[in-house]
Write a protein that holds these residues in place. Structure first.
Motif, PDB file in Angstrom:
ATOM      1  N   MET A   4     -39.238   1.909   7.785  1.00 30.90           N
ATOM      2  CA  MET A   4     -38.661   2.744   8.820  1.00 30.90           C
ATOM      3  C   MET A   4     -37.142   2.715   8.660  1.00 30.90           C
ATOM      4  N   LYS A   5     -36.556   3.904   8.535  1.00 30.92           N
ATOM      5  CA  LYS A   5     -35.103   3.995   8.361  1.00 30.92           C
ATOM      6  C   LYS A   5     -34.385   3.991   9.708  1.00 30.92           C
ATOM      7  N   ASN A   6     -34.895   4.756  10.676  1.00 30.76           N
ATOM      8  CA  ASN A   6     -34.297   4.827  12.014  1.00 30.76           C
ATOM      9  C   ASN A   6     -35.368   4.610  13.059  1.00 30.76           C
ATOM     10  N   LEU A   7     -34.980   3.964  14.121  1.00 34.37           N
ATOM     11  CA  LEU A   7     -35.886   3.714  15.229  1.00 34.37           C
ATOM     12  C   LEU A   7     -36.097   4.970  16.075  1.00 34.37           C
ATOM     13  N   LEU A   8     -35.067   5.804  16.147  1.00 37.73           N
ATOM     14  CA  LEU A   8     -35.091   6.995  16.995  1.00 37.73           C
ATOM     15  C   LEU A   8     -35.208   8.276  16.163  1.00 37.73           C
ATOM     16  N   PRO A   9     -35.565   9.389  16.808  1.00 37.52           N
ATOM     17  CA  PRO A   9     -35.700  10.657  16.079  1.00 37.52           C
ATOM     18  C   PRO A   9     -34.397  11.070  15.382  1.00 37.52           C
ATOM     19  N   ARG A  10     -34.547  11.689  14.244  1.00 41.46           N
ATOM     20  CA  ARG A  10     -33.424  12.113  13.407  1.00 41.46           C
ATOM     21  C   ARG A  10     -32.389  12.945  14.179  1.00 41.46           C
ATOM     22  N   GLU A  11     -32.865  13.846  15.048  1.00 44.31           N
ATOM     23  CA  GLU A  11     -31.952  14.700  15.811  1.00 44.31           C
ATOM     24  C   GLU A  11     -30.977  13.869  16.659  1.00 44.31           C
ATOM     25  N   LEU A  12     -31.483  12.811  17.288  1.00 49.30           N
ATOM     26  CA  LEU A  12     -30.618  11.944  18.092  1.00 49.30           C
ATOM     27  C   LEU A  12     -29.648  11.164  17.213  1.00 49.30           C
ATOM     28  N   VAL A  13     -30.143  10.641  16.116  1.00 51.79           N
ATOM     29  CA  VAL A  13     -29.302   9.840  15.220  1.00 51.79           C
ATOM     30  C   VAL A  13     -28.205  10.702  14.590  1.00 51.79           C
ATOM     31  N   ASP A  14     -28.548  11.911  14.187  1.00 48.27           N
ATOM     32  CA  ASP A  14     -27.540  12.807  13.593  1.00 48.27           C
ATOM     33  C   ASP A  14     -26.436  13.140  14.592  1.00 48.27           C
ATOM     34  N   LEU A  15     -26.816  13.432  15.829  1.00 45.32           N
ATOM     35  CA  LEU A  15     -25.812  13.738  16.845  1.00 45.32           C
ATOM     36  C   LEU A  15     -24.994  12.488  17.181  1.00 45.32           C
TER      37      LEU A  15
ATOM     38  N   ALA B 200     -28.765   3.193  22.625  1.00 47.84           N
ATOM     39  CA  ALA B 200     -29.612   2.943  21.457  1.00 47.84           C
ATOM     40  C   ALA B 200     -29.320   3.950  20.351  1.00 47.84           C
ATOM     41  N   ALA B 201     -29.155   5.219  20.714  1.00 48.26           N
ATOM     42  CA  ALA B 201     -28.842   6.241  19.707  1.00 48.26           C
ATOM     43  C   ALA B 201     -27.499   5.944  19.047  1.00 48.26           C
ATOM     44  N   LEU B 202     -26.504   5.585  19.852  1.00 48.18           N
ATOM     45  CA  LEU B 202     -25.179   5.296  19.294  1.00 48.18           C
ATOM     46  C   LEU B 202     -25.215   4.087  18.357  1.00 48.18           C
ATOM     47  N   THR B 203     -25.988   3.085  18.721  1.00 47.79           N
ATOM     48  CA  THR B 203     -26.031   1.865  17.898  1.00 47.79           C
ATOM     49  C   THR B 203     -26.974   1.983  16.696  1.00 47.79           C
ATOM     50  N   GLU B 204     -27.655   3.098  16.552  1.00 48.32           N
ATOM     51  CA  GLU B 204     -28.396   3.379  15.313  1.00 48.32           C
ATOM     52  C   GLU B 204     -27.422   3.647  14.163  1.00 48.32           C
ATOM     53  N   VAL B 205     -26.180   3.997  14.516  1.00 45.53           N
ATOM     54  CA  VAL B 205     -25.177   4.374  13.524  1.00 45.53           C
ATOM     55  C   VAL B 205     -24.442   3.126  13.036  1.00 45.53           C
ATOM     56  N   PRO B 206     -24.505   2.845  11.736  1.00 48.46           N
ATOM     57  CA  PRO B 206     -23.747   1.709  11.215  1.00 48.46           C
ATOM     58  C   PRO B 206     -22.253   1.885  11.494  1.00 48.46           C
TER      59      PRO B 206
END
Length: 171
Positions: free
Chosen positions: A1-12, A40-46
């Motif tokens: 699993m690359k991201n815990l949350l949906p791609r749309e949230l992680v990209d934004l 959580a979405a913000l902290t998905e970003v390194p």
């Protein structure tokens, strides 16, 4: 699993982190119905710690009062799902952090809890920025629809909150 949350949230969220980093801004969020999903979405970003300072997960009215200084009078008069309360949540998050911008989210994600005036799917957002007048209120009430699932409502609310965190020239 690359991201815990949906791609749309992680990209934004990536865009929020990148544009705020470029603007030299630190951000915070005060969340109720989203229960920490914006954080959580913000902290998905390194590297998000360059920009994201903290989040206030204030699901209960008591937490809104203790952590953000939301007044009992506002809660009694307007209810937790109101522009007045969202605005005070955003102001409280800004005052209780070393941030330049704060976004607050409060709403009725359902499936229960809605009323005639505030049906399921009602979500209120507010944004406060350091150095801006308190009269310069940025707040909005969105109706995502009573027919939407709890997950759909929360997902849409996170997208709106992330958009609000973009610097105005990037939005």
């Amino acid at each position: 699993m690359k991201n815990l949350l949906p791609r749309e949230l992680v990209d934004l969220a990536q865009k929020v982190i990148d544009t705020n980093r470029a603007a030299g801004r630190r951000i915070t969020v005060a969340e109720s119905c989203t229960g920490g999903l914006v954080a959580a979405a913000l902290t998905e970003v390194p590297g998000s710690s360059d920009v994201f300072d903290c989040g206030f997960n204030t699901y209960s009215n008591s937490a809104k009062q203790k952590m953000l200084g939301v007044s009992n009078d506002l809660l009694d008069t307007f209810g937790a799902v109101s522009i007045a309360v969202a605005w005070e949540m955003a102001q409280g998050a800004l005052e209780n952090s070393d941030c330049d911008v704060a976004v607050a989210i409060t709403g009725v994600a359902g499936p229960d809890g809605g009323t005639e005036k505030k049906p399921v799917g009602t979500v209120v957002f507010a944004k406060a920025e350091k150095g801006k007048s308190v009269e310069d209120i940025v707040a909005d009430r969105k109706m995502f629809g009573e027919d939407k699932s709890r997950a759909d409502i929360r997902f849409q609310a996170v997208l709106v909150a992330l958009e609000l965190l973009l610097p105005e020239e990037s939005a």
